[in-house]
Enzyme design. Sequence first.
Site, PDB file in Angstrom:
ATOM      1  N   ALA A 110      64.241   0.569  -5.631  1.00  0.00           N
ATOM      2  CA  ALA A 110      64.869   1.756  -4.669  1.00  0.00           C
ATOM      3  C   ALA A 110      65.679   2.674  -5.632  1.00  0.00           C
ATOM      4  O   ALA A 110      65.984   3.656  -4.991  1.00  0.00           O
ATOM      5  CB  ALA A 110      65.978   1.242  -3.413  1.00  0.00           C
TER       6      ALA A 110
ATOM      7  N   ILE B 188      59.094   6.160  -6.840  1.00  0.00           N
ATOM      8  CA  ILE B 188      58.455   6.143  -5.174  1.00  0.00           C
ATOM      9  C   ILE B 188      59.702   6.323  -4.329  1.00  0.00           C
ATOM     10  O   ILE B 188      59.493   7.263  -3.934  1.00  0.00           O
ATOM     11  CB  ILE B 188      57.822   5.220  -5.394  1.00  0.00           C
ATOM     12  CG1 ILE B 188      56.284   4.513  -6.249  1.00  0.00           C
ATOM     13  CG2 ILE B 188      56.539   4.889  -3.969  1.00  0.00           C
ATOM     14  CD1 ILE B 188      55.481   3.811  -6.172  1.00  0.00           C
ATOM     15  N   ALA B 189      60.776   5.309  -4.748  1.00  0.00           N
ATOM     16  CA  ALA B 189      61.374   5.366  -3.729  1.00  0.00           C
ATOM     17  C   ALA B 189      61.998   6.210  -3.878  1.00  0.00           C
ATOM     18  O   ALA B 189      62.589   7.485  -2.680  1.00  0.00           O
ATOM     19  CB  ALA B 189      62.628   4.450  -4.493  1.00  0.00           C
TER      20      ALA B 189
ATOM     21  N   ARG C 120      51.675   0.194 -14.071  1.00  0.00           N
ATOM     22  CA  ARG C 120      50.721   0.819 -14.954  1.00  0.00           C
ATOM     23  C   ARG C 120      51.509   1.604 -16.318  1.00  0.00           C
ATOM     24  O   ARG C 120      51.804   2.496 -16.067  1.00  0.00           O
ATOM     25  CB  ARG C 120      49.220  -0.025 -14.744  1.00  0.00           C
ATOM     26  CG  ARG C 120      49.113   1.231 -14.428  1.00  0.00           C
ATOM     27  CD  ARG C 120      47.818   1.272 -14.082  1.00  0.00           C
ATOM     28  NE  ARG C 120      47.328   1.839 -13.198  1.00  0.00           N
ATOM     29  CZ  ARG C 120      45.390   2.608 -13.461  1.00  0.00           C
ATOM     30  NH1 ARG C 120      44.664   2.200 -13.705  1.00  0.00           N
ATOM     31  NH2 ARG C 120      45.220   3.166 -12.066  1.00  0.00           N
TER      32      ARG C 120
ATOM     33  N   ASN D 106      54.018  -9.012 -12.530  1.00  0.00           N
ATOM     34  CA  ASN D 106      54.520  -8.516 -11.553  1.00  0.00           C
ATOM     35  C   ASN D 106      54.169  -9.893  -9.883  1.00  0.00           C
ATOM     36  O   ASN D 106      54.934 -10.035  -9.319  1.00  0.00           O
ATOM     37  CB  ASN D 106      54.077  -7.453 -11.139  1.00  0.00           C
ATOM     38  CG  ASN D 106      54.069  -5.619 -11.634  1.00  0.00           C
ATOM     39  OD1 ASN D 106      55.098  -6.262 -12.093  1.00  0.00           O
ATOM     40  ND2 ASN D 106      52.948  -5.279 -11.510  1.00  0.00           N
TER      41      ASN D 106
ATOM     42  N   GLN E 289      60.303 -12.431  -3.074  1.00  0.00           N
ATOM     43  CA  GLN E 289      60.508 -11.395  -1.931  1.00  0.00           C
ATOM     44  C   GLN E 289      59.570 -12.056  -0.692  1.00  0.00           C
ATOM     45  O   GLN E 289      60.116 -12.027   0.139  1.00  0.00           O
ATOM     46  CB  GLN E 289      60.184 -10.786  -2.225  1.00  0.00           C
ATOM     47  CG  GLN E 289      60.379 -10.128  -3.181  1.00  0.00           C
ATOM     48  CD  GLN E 289      59.920  -8.237  -4.192  1.00  0.00           C
ATOM     49  OE1 GLN E 289      59.194  -7.837  -3.278  1.00  0.00           O
ATOM     50  NE2 GLN E 289      61.304  -7.799  -4.803  1.00  0.00           N
TER      51      GLN E 289
ATOM     52  N   ASN F 299      51.769  -2.728  -7.884  1.00  0.00           N
ATOM     53  CA  ASN F 299      50.717  -3.147  -8.290  1.00  0.00           C
ATOM     54  C   ASN F 299      50.730  -4.546  -9.038  1.00  0.00           C
ATOM     55  O   ASN F 299      51.679  -4.923 -10.001  1.00  0.00           O
ATOM     56  CB  ASN F 299      49.934  -1.763  -8.859  1.00  0.00           C
ATOM     57  CG  ASN F 299      49.123  -1.329  -8.507  1.00  0.00           C
ATOM     58  OD1 ASN F 299      48.819  -1.686  -7.157  1.00  0.00           O
ATOM     59  ND2 ASN F 299      49.682   0.327  -8.697  1.00  0.00           N
TER      60      ASN F 299
ATOM     61  N   ASP G 155      44.423   5.968  -1.703  1.00  0.00           N
ATOM     62  CA  ASP G 155      43.151   6.677  -2.163  1.00  0.00           C
ATOM     63  C   ASP G 155      41.929   6.767  -1.100  1.00  0.00           C
ATOM     64  O   ASP G 155      41.190   7.400  -0.955  1.00  0.00           O
ATOM     65  CB  ASP G 155      42.427   5.183  -2.171  1.00  0.00           C
ATOM     66  CG  ASP G 155      42.726   3.824  -3.465  1.00  0.00           C
ATOM     67  OD1 ASP G 155      43.388   4.672  -4.337  1.00  0.00           O
ATOM     68  OD2 ASP G 155      43.145   3.086  -3.205  1.00  0.00           O
TER      69      ASP G 155
ATOM     70  N   ARG H 226      43.072  10.593  -1.339  1.00  0.00           N
ATOM     71  CA  ARG H 226      42.412  11.490  -2.052  1.00  0.00           C
ATOM     72  C   ARG H 226      40.824  11.475  -1.872  1.00  0.00           C
ATOM     73  O   ARG H 226      40.680  12.911  -2.553  1.00  0.00           O
ATOM     74  CB  ARG H 226      42.232  10.232  -3.634  1.00  0.00           C
ATOM     75  CG  ARG H 226      44.198   9.802  -3.822  1.00  0.00           C
ATOM     76  CD  ARG H 226      44.308   8.985  -5.306  1.00  0.00           C
ATOM     77  NE  ARG H 226      45.331   8.331  -5.785  1.00  0.00           N
ATOM     78  CZ  ARG H 226      45.949   7.725  -6.463  1.00  0.00           C
ATOM     79  NH1 ARG H 226      44.546   6.423  -6.638  1.00  0.00           N
ATOM     80  NH2 ARG H 226      47.090   8.255  -7.039  1.00  0.00           N
TER      81      ARG H 226
ATOM     82  N   HIS I 283      42.562  -2.285  -4.185  1.00  0.00           N
ATOM     83  CA  HIS I 283      43.221  -0.903  -4.643  1.00  0.00           C
ATOM     84  C   HIS I 283      43.146  -1.045  -6.261  1.00  0.00           C
ATOM     85  O   HIS I 283      44.332  -1.123  -6.720  1.00  0.00           O
ATOM     86  CB  HIS I 283      44.380  -1.062  -3.850  1.00  0.00           C
ATOM     87  CG  HIS I 283      45.546   0.499  -4.887  1.00  0.00           C
ATOM     88  ND1 HIS I 283      45.233   1.961  -4.572  1.00  0.00           N
ATOM     89  CD2 HIS I 283      46.602   0.379  -5.541  1.00  0.00           C
ATOM     90  CE1 HIS I 283      45.620   2.360  -5.725  1.00  0.00           C
ATOM     91  NE2 HIS I 283      46.869   1.835  -5.467  1.00  0.00           N
TER      92      HIS I 283
HETATM   93  C1  LMR Z   1      47.961   4.156  -7.773  1.00  0.00           C
HETATM   94  O1  LMR Z   1      47.136   4.736  -7.278  1.00  0.00           O
HETATM   95  O2  LMR Z   1      48.704   5.995  -8.664  1.00  0.00           O
HETATM   96  C2  LMR Z   1      49.408   3.880  -8.413  1.00  0.00           C
HETATM   97  O3  LMR Z   1      48.420   2.975  -7.697  1.00  0.00           O
HETATM   98  C3  LMR Z   1      49.874   4.140  -9.550  1.00  0.00           C
HETATM   99  C4  LMR Z   1      48.887   3.591 -10.429  1.00  0.00           C
HETATM  100  O4  LMR Z   1      48.536   2.411 -11.447  1.00  0.00           O
HETATM  101  O5  LMR Z   1      47.190   4.037 -10.171  1.00  0.00           O
END
Ligand code: LMR
Length: 328
Positions: free
Chosen positions: A12, A16-17, A92, A105, A112, A131, A159, A162, A187
């Site tokens: 948090a 991203i949070a 990453r 991770n 969790q 990830n 994705d 994008r 992903h």
């Molecule tokens: C992304 O797709 O932007 C995220 O999953 C971060 C990454 O490591 O690419």
Amino acid sequence: MTSPIIIAITGAAGHIAYSLIPRIASGALFGPTQRVALRLIEIEAGMKPLQGVVMELHDSAFHLVESIEITSDPHVGFQGAHWAFLLGSLPRKAGMERKDLLSINGKIFVDQGRAIARHAASDIRVLVLGNPANTNCLIAMKNAPDVPMDRWYAMSRLDEDRARSLLAHRVHSHSRNVTKMAIWGNHSSTLYPDFEHACIDGKPVEEVINDRTWLENDFMTQVQQRGAAIIAARGLSSALSAANAAIETVRSIIEVTAENQWHSVSLCSDGSYGIDPGLISSFPTRSDGKHLSIVPEIPLSAFAKQKIKTTIEELREEKAMVTHLLPQ
Ligand code: LMR
């Protein structure tokens, strides 16, 4: 006014949070009248910056935020939660693939999953972003056997968005005009963006973009590598767009899908399209507002089948790397 939805967010204090929380707090996810109770979860080292985030949330005086609790204990954080966003994980760095993070991770998601199973509300739904999201989701789900498998999701909407944006840009259209842009599989850099069924302004992409070579090569590679391109540019992984895609993912689950549309969500495979039951794979999905279903009977070309085979093979490899974290 209905009672507040309890939302648990791990990581948090992360970036991203920082983009996600104000959008949830301002009603972008559950609407302008739905109150929310925020449970913000961080590791001990993140508690001080998290206190700063909380100060800012108070200073924003969001009228929908009923309460804010912070904790480093998932057993407290997931108590009574209706939705959980699992963002917390090591991101990453340049030169890494997302699956390189699995050994670091993966184990976070064991605890969790267990804490969610023990403490969350009976209608809990979980979206994993940390990830490698698909396999981390698998680990959490397997460690929470009492939570039905159709409540677990990993994010592939980023994705999809994008891909929609790239297609629109290519023909000077707008991403809102790009529909049925499904992502299949992981992903990761093996994901398959299925341009063969996507449409621009209601027409098949291949009719509008009469350039199969571009679609099979530059387009696919750019979608697959976009996360890495953002890391190279920002020196940090995506945050604003990841948070936006998290909002859009949940909305695509809880809201009725528009006619002639479908959206990409990674969920537990039921064996559809020959994808191993139990793997968390991205599929084209539609929602009736209560239940999310995999779109059936999409005819897949030999090209598509080959690409899906490759990305599913990678999901199997990732699963094999974490068998010690998956209770039998
Ligand atoms: C992304 O797709 O932007 C995220 O999953 C971060 C990454 O490591 O690419």
